[in-house]
Write an enzyme that holds these catalytic residues in place. Structure first.
Site, PDB file in Angstrom:
ATOM      1  N   GLY A 180       0.809  -1.215   0.000  1.00 60.71           N
ATOM      2  CA  GLY A 180       0.000   0.000   0.000  1.00 60.71           C
ATOM      3  C   GLY A 180       0.837   1.256   0.000  1.00 60.71           C
ATOM      4  N   ASP A 181       1.742   1.401   0.989  1.00 59.69           N
ATOM      5  CA  ASP A 181       2.614   2.570   1.054  1.00 59.69           C
ATOM      6  C   ASP A 181       4.073   2.137   1.206  1.00 59.69           C
ATOM      7  OD1 ASP A 181       2.385   1.533   3.588  1.00 59.69           O
ATOM      8  OD2 ASP A 181       2.248   3.476   4.604  1.00 59.69           O
ATOM      9  N   GLU A 182       4.415   1.009   0.601  1.00 60.32           N
ATOM     10  CA  GLU A 182       5.767   0.476   0.680  1.00 60.32           C
ATOM     11  C   GLU A 182       6.405   0.466  -0.706  1.00 60.32           C
ATOM     12  OE1 GLU A 182       5.545  -3.377   2.399  1.00 60.32           O
ATOM     13  OE2 GLU A 182       4.478  -2.699   4.186  1.00 60.32           O
TER      14      GLU A 182
END
Length: 354
Positions: A250-252
């Protein structure tokens, strides 16, 4: 027997002879052409063949050069290679058949393997060939085959383009346009294999966004998507053209930075990444604030780099950065306690955002 090359016992009108052999010539003993088939006349539309001398109109090239009618009669029954002396100089094949004494010879001509060119050049149709001649049908089949083969080739090209597009799509993150996890796995293994071929190694950088959850929770997923696309742009700006950038969660994000690369370069890249990511993104007049924690490992730290091990170590370094206050970068050092990891000063203190 005027206008007929045969005896009274086997009369055959010129028109009938022309239907049987549309490219025939009746050549008198004097060498003058007495009658000619309609198709051959069509080839020579610019001049009349009847009344001209055969050897002045046609050049016989094989099996021997011919200078006289007597030499022509000697070649009876042999396959001739000849051509018109004047344009269009169409190459032809022929056969000479001697007639009864005093009547000369019949010469029957064809296009040979040049028939396709002749049909196009002279706009010939089925009516220009003998009813028993399958030339036009064969040409049609040849053209159909060529058209089918071209269509198949075009279809194959379209399929190849579609396949490459599908493969690229399968390796691309739909939101950001970056490489996805599948692409990262391939590129990481390729980088590891490159070390065996003498490459200078690489750095593996893992990035996790700080405070991203609060953006989604307060402003919604549309704002989160806007932030992710902005982060992707920041990563492209902060890295080199040949570096690999992938969104793996997701936010990696994970970066592969081919060498030669050292801690100082990693520090500069990480500092720029953090600074660019921390620039607020406006969503519906509301600023979206995020930062980034970074963990890095180097291929030269391993006797034989392993993809899973390197990802694990970079992840461990990343969470060390988070525990130290976020918005910073840590380079993993194997074999020592986590607290003794090298921590370059590439991150500011935790921001005091509104």
């Amino acid at each position: 027997m005027d206008g007929n090359p045969h005896s009274d016992t086997a009369l055959l009108a010129d028109a009938d002879l022309g239907r049987l052999m549309p490219m025939y010539l009746w050549v008198a003993p004097s060498g003058h052409i007495r009658s000619v088939g309609a198709t051959l006349a069509k080839l020579c539309d610019g001049f009349a063949l009847t009344g001209t001398r055969f050897l002045e109109v046609f050049e016989i090239r094989k099996p021997a050069r011919v200078q006289s009618m007597e030499e022509l009669r000697v070649l009876a029954g042999q396959r001739l290679h000849l051509a018109l002396r004047e344009p269009p100089r169409t190459p032809l094949r022929g056969l000479v058949v001697p007639l009864q004494e005093g009547q000369g010879v019949l010469v029957n001509l064809s296009f040979g393997i040049a028939v396709a060119d002749a049909v196009r050049e002279h706009a010939l149709t089925n009516a220009d060939f003998a009813p028993t001649d399958l030339t036009v049908e064969l040409l049609y089949l040849t053209e159909v085959k060529a058209a089918v083969m071209e269509e198949l080739a075009a279809l194959n090209r379209r399929l190849q383009v579609a396949q490459r597009a599908a493969e690229a799509q399968a390796l691309t993150d739909a939101l950001t346009g970056l490489a996805n996890r599948r692409a990262l796995d391939q590129e990481l293994q390729r980088a590891i294999d490159g070390i065996d071929r003498g490459s200078e190694g690489f750095a593996l950088m893992q990035i996790d966004l700080d405070y991203f959850k609060s953006v989604n929770d307060t402003l919604g997923h549309a704002a989160g998507d806007l932030v992710l696309t902005s982060v992707a742009d920041a990563l492209r700006t902060a890295t080199r053209r040949h570096d690999i950038i992938a969104r793996v969660g997701g936010d990696e994000f994970v970066l592969i930075l081919p060498g030669p690369i050292d801690e100082a370069m990693i520090t500069r890249i990480a500092r720029r990444v953090i600074e660019d990511i921390e620039k607020p993104v406006a969503f519906e007049d509301q600023p979206c604030w995020v930062s980034a924690s970074i963990g890095v490992t180097l291929s030269r730290l391993y006797d034989r780099p392993d993809a899973d091990r390197m990802l694990h170590d970079a992840d461990a370094a990343l969470y060390f950065s988070k525990r130290r206050g976020r918005a910073r970068c840590t380079i993993y050092t194997p074999g020592i306690e986590e607290a003794e990891m090298v921590q370059p000063d590439c991150g500011p203190p935790e921001p005091d955002w509104p």
